[in-house]
Design a protein around this motif. Structure first.
Motif, PDB file in Angstrom:
ATOM      1  N   SER A  17       2.215   2.465   1.817  1.00  0.00           N
ATOM      2  CA  SER A  17       1.108   3.283   1.300  1.00  0.00           C
ATOM      3  C   SER A  17       1.253   4.748   1.653  1.00  0.00           C
ATOM      4  O   SER A  17       0.545   5.588   1.120  1.00  0.00           O
ATOM      5  CB  SER A  17      -0.213   2.770   1.887  1.00  0.00           C
ATOM      6  OG  SER A  17      -0.273   3.080   3.275  1.00  0.00           O
ATOM      7  N   GLY A  18       2.157   5.057   2.597  1.00  0.00           N
ATOM      8  CA  GLY A  18       2.251   6.426   3.088  1.00  0.00           C
ATOM      9  C   GLY A  18       1.400   6.638   4.331  1.00  0.00           C
ATOM     10  O   GLY A  18       1.290   7.739   4.842  1.00  0.00           O
ATOM     11  N   GLY A  19       0.807   5.554   4.810  1.00  0.00           N
ATOM     12  CA  GLY A  19      -0.004   5.611   6.030  1.00  0.00           C
ATOM     13  C   GLY A  19       0.857   5.362   7.269  1.00  0.00           C
ATOM     14  O   GLY A  19       2.038   5.063   7.174  1.00  0.00           O
ATOM     15  N   GLN A  20       0.186   5.496   8.420  1.00  0.00           N
ATOM     16  CA  GLN A  20       0.871   5.305   9.700  1.00  0.00           C
ATOM     17  C   GLN A  20       1.499   3.911   9.814  1.00  0.00           C
ATOM     18  O   GLN A  20       2.679   3.766  10.140  1.00  0.00           O
ATOM     19  CB  GLN A  20      -0.156   5.513  10.819  1.00  0.00           C
ATOM     20  CG  GLN A  20       0.345   5.173  12.201  1.00  0.00           C
ATOM     21  CD  GLN A  20      -0.767   5.295  13.241  1.00  0.00           C
ATOM     22  OE1 GLN A  20      -1.856   5.802  12.956  1.00  0.00           O
ATOM     23  NE2 GLN A  20      -0.509   4.818  14.429  1.00  0.00           N
ATOM     24  N   GLY A  40       4.143   0.708  -3.860  1.00  0.00           N
ATOM     25  CA  GLY A  40       2.849   1.317  -3.557  1.00  0.00           C
ATOM     26  C   GLY A  40       1.879   1.044  -4.687  1.00  0.00           C
ATOM     27  O   GLY A  40       2.295   0.820  -5.832  1.00  0.00           O
ATOM     28  N   PHE A  41       0.588   1.068  -4.359  1.00  0.00           N
ATOM     29  CA  PHE A  41      -0.426   0.723  -5.349  1.00  0.00           C
ATOM     30  C   PHE A  41      -1.405   1.877  -5.534  1.00  0.00           C
ATOM     31  O   PHE A  41      -1.975   2.376  -4.562  1.00  0.00           O
ATOM     32  CB  PHE A  41      -1.175  -0.542  -4.921  1.00  0.00           C
ATOM     33  CG  PHE A  41      -0.255  -1.712  -4.756  1.00  0.00           C
ATOM     34  CD1 PHE A  41       0.184  -2.410  -5.873  1.00  0.00           C
ATOM     35  CD2 PHE A  41       0.214  -2.073  -3.505  1.00  0.00           C
ATOM     36  CE1 PHE A  41       1.062  -3.476  -5.733  1.00  0.00           C
ATOM     37  CE2 PHE A  41       1.100  -3.136  -3.354  1.00  0.00           C
ATOM     38  CZ  PHE A  41       1.525  -3.837  -4.470  1.00  0.00           C
ATOM     39  N   ASP A  42      -1.552   2.255  -6.781  1.00  0.00           N
ATOM     40  CA  ASP A  42      -2.480   3.314  -7.124  1.00  0.00           C
ATOM     41  C   ASP A  42      -3.701   2.632  -7.723  1.00  0.00           C
ATOM     42  O   ASP A  42      -3.654   2.145  -8.851  1.00  0.00           O
ATOM     43  CB  ASP A  42      -1.790   4.234  -8.148  1.00  0.00           C
ATOM     44  CG  ASP A  42      -2.568   5.516  -8.347  1.00  0.00           C
ATOM     45  OD1 ASP A  42      -3.723   5.576  -7.874  1.00  0.00           O
ATOM     46  OD2 ASP A  42      -2.036   6.440  -8.984  1.00  0.00           O
ATOM     47  N   TYR A  43      -4.790   2.558  -6.944  1.00  0.00           N
ATOM     48  CA  TYR A  43      -5.958   1.797  -7.408  1.00  0.00           C
ATOM     49  C   TYR A  43      -7.207   2.659  -7.404  1.00  0.00           C
ATOM     50  O   TYR A  43      -8.325   2.146  -7.268  1.00  0.00           O
ATOM     51  CB  TYR A  43      -6.155   0.530  -6.572  1.00  0.00           C
ATOM     52  CG  TYR A  43      -6.321   0.753  -5.086  1.00  0.00           C
ATOM     53  CD1 TYR A  43      -5.220   0.967  -4.272  1.00  0.00           C
ATOM     54  CD2 TYR A  43      -7.581   0.739  -4.490  1.00  0.00           C
ATOM     55  CE1 TYR A  43      -5.366   1.176  -2.908  1.00  0.00           C
ATOM     56  CE2 TYR A  43      -7.737   0.935  -3.137  1.00  0.00           C
ATOM     57  CZ  TYR A  43      -6.614   1.158  -2.355  1.00  0.00           C
ATOM     58  OH  TYR A  43      -6.767   1.365  -1.007  1.00  0.00           O
ATOM     59  N   ASP A  75      11.763   2.973  -5.210  1.00  0.00           N
ATOM     60  CA  ASP A  75      10.328   2.916  -4.950  1.00  0.00           C
ATOM     61  C   ASP A  75       9.638   2.428  -6.226  1.00  0.00           C
ATOM     62  O   ASP A  75      10.015   2.825  -7.326  1.00  0.00           O
ATOM     63  CB  ASP A  75       9.818   4.322  -4.590  1.00  0.00           C
ATOM     64  CG  ASP A  75       8.342   4.328  -4.231  1.00  0.00           C
ATOM     65  OD1 ASP A  75       7.872   3.324  -3.650  1.00  0.00           O
ATOM     66  OD2 ASP A  75       7.669   5.335  -4.519  1.00  0.00           O
ATOM     67  N   HIS A  76       8.691   1.545  -6.067  1.00  0.00           N
ATOM     68  CA  HIS A  76       7.941   1.012  -7.215  1.00  0.00           C
ATOM     69  C   HIS A  76       6.472   1.379  -7.039  1.00  0.00           C
ATOM     70  O   HIS A  76       5.894   1.071  -6.001  1.00  0.00           O
ATOM     71  CB  HIS A  76       8.071  -0.517  -7.286  1.00  0.00           C
ATOM     72  CG  HIS A  76       9.495  -0.991  -7.170  1.00  0.00           C
ATOM     73  ND1 HIS A  76      10.321  -1.133  -8.253  1.00  0.00           N
ATOM     74  CD2 HIS A  76      10.246  -1.318  -6.083  1.00  0.00           C
ATOM     75  CE1 HIS A  76      11.525  -1.545  -7.848  1.00  0.00           C
ATOM     76  NE2 HIS A  76      11.503  -1.670  -6.531  1.00  0.00           N
ATOM     77  N   VAL A  77       5.905   2.039  -8.035  1.00  0.00           N
ATOM     78  CA  VAL A  77       4.475   2.361  -7.970  1.00  0.00           C
ATOM     79  C   VAL A  77       3.758   1.568  -9.057  1.00  0.00           C
ATOM     80  O   VAL A  77       4.138   1.623 -10.227  1.00  0.00           O
ATOM     81  CB  VAL A  77       4.234   3.877  -8.145  1.00  0.00           C
ATOM     82  CG1 VAL A  77       2.730   4.163  -8.219  1.00  0.00           C
ATOM     83  CG2 VAL A  77       4.844   4.651  -6.983  1.00  0.00           C
ATOM     84  N   ALA A 120       3.456  -7.577  -5.163  1.00  0.00           N
ATOM     85  CA  ALA A 120       4.697  -7.354  -4.409  1.00  0.00           C
ATOM     86  C   ALA A 120       5.635  -8.544  -4.590  1.00  0.00           C
ATOM     87  O   ALA A 120       6.848  -8.371  -4.756  1.00  0.00           O
ATOM     88  CB  ALA A 120       4.377  -7.130  -2.924  1.00  0.00           C
ATOM     89  N   GLY A 121       5.066  -9.741  -4.594  1.00  0.00           N
ATOM     90  CA  GLY A 121       5.879 -10.944  -4.800  1.00  0.00           C
ATOM     91  C   GLY A 121       6.557 -10.928  -6.163  1.00  0.00           C
ATOM     92  O   GLY A 121       7.737 -11.250  -6.300  1.00  0.00           O
TER      93      GLY A 121
END
Ligand code: ZN
Length: 239
Positions: A17-20, A40-43, A75-77, A120-121
């Motif tokens: 996600s780009g988080g810690q 990553g998921f853009d929701y 990378d897959h968004v 993701a699966g």
């Protein structure tokens, strides 16, 4: 730094996600797998700034080790607008973050991690990745039931049954608290990875990046910032 783990020739797909937490998971995977891809998921999350720090964190992590640069692949968004449409929460709407009836913060998007893991699966299946790596943690998880180890294990079983695969779902942070996550960053990638986690990863639910604290950027007040700040303080005290 501890000894390097053995490297598997398999491909891993990291929920990133780009988080810690997911950045530490990415480094964890880069240590262990010959090829590592990210998803990553853009929701429609209010902290959409996550989506903008992702490519930057990926580039910077490649710069830390030559071998990591070689291993880090595509990378897959995935756009999941539907998730915002069906959930009325403080993560996707402009409303105050508070504890709702039932004791869960109103940042809870019901079943979010189940949806993420299902997508993701599907991507892992298509990419021939046998391993999924995700940053769920039940130590200081704000009570989100979809972060529980039991939930993830059940989901892994459902994915393997439903896709006739043998995915391994890794959650390296499951029993690690926020202080431990900072320590893991330092252990895996030394001070350079710790700096990257502090400076470039994004945690704040409100998407605030104006103020720089010693633990990184954020409003300093939302539940995500408070966890991160408290974790950093404890890390500094014990580390
Ligand atoms: Zn915040």
């Amino acid at each position: 730094m501890a000894a390097e783990p053995e490297v598997s020739s398999d491909t891993a797909l990291v929920l990133f996600s780009g988080g810690q937490d997911s950045t530490v998971c990415l480094a964890w995977a880069l240590q262990r797998f010959a090829r590592v891809e990210t998803i990553g998921f853009d929701y429609g999350q209010r902290h959409a700034v996550e989506m903008t720090v992702r490519p930057l964190v990926r580039e910077k992590i490649k710069g830390l080790r030559g071998v990591w640069a070689d291993r880090l692949g595509d990378d897959h968004v995935v756009a999941l607008d539907a998730l915002a449409k069906i959930s009325e929460t403080a993560l996707t709407r402009d409303m105050a973050i508070e504890i709702a009836a039932g004791g869960l913060p109103n940042t809870f998007v019901p079943g979010r991690n189940l949806v993420f893991l299902a997508f993701a699966g599907a991507v892992a299946y298509r990419r021939g990745a046998g391993h999924l790596v995700a940053g769920m943690c039940e130590t200081d998880y704000s009570g989100y039931p979809d972060c529980r180890d039991e939930t993830i294990k059940a989901m892994a079983r459902a994915l393997n049954l439903g896709m006739a695969r043998d995915f391994a779902v890794h959650t390296p942070l499951m029993r690690v608290d926020k202080a431990g996550t900072f320590a893991m960053a330092e252990q895996i990638g030394g001070p350079a990875l710790l700096d990257l986690v502090i400076e470039d990863t994004h945690t704040c639910y409100l998407g605030e990046r104006g103020r720089r604290h010693d633990w990184g950027y954020g409003c300093g007040d939302c539940p995500a910032c408070r966890l991160r700040a408290d974790g950093f303080l404890r890390f500094r005290k014990t580390g």
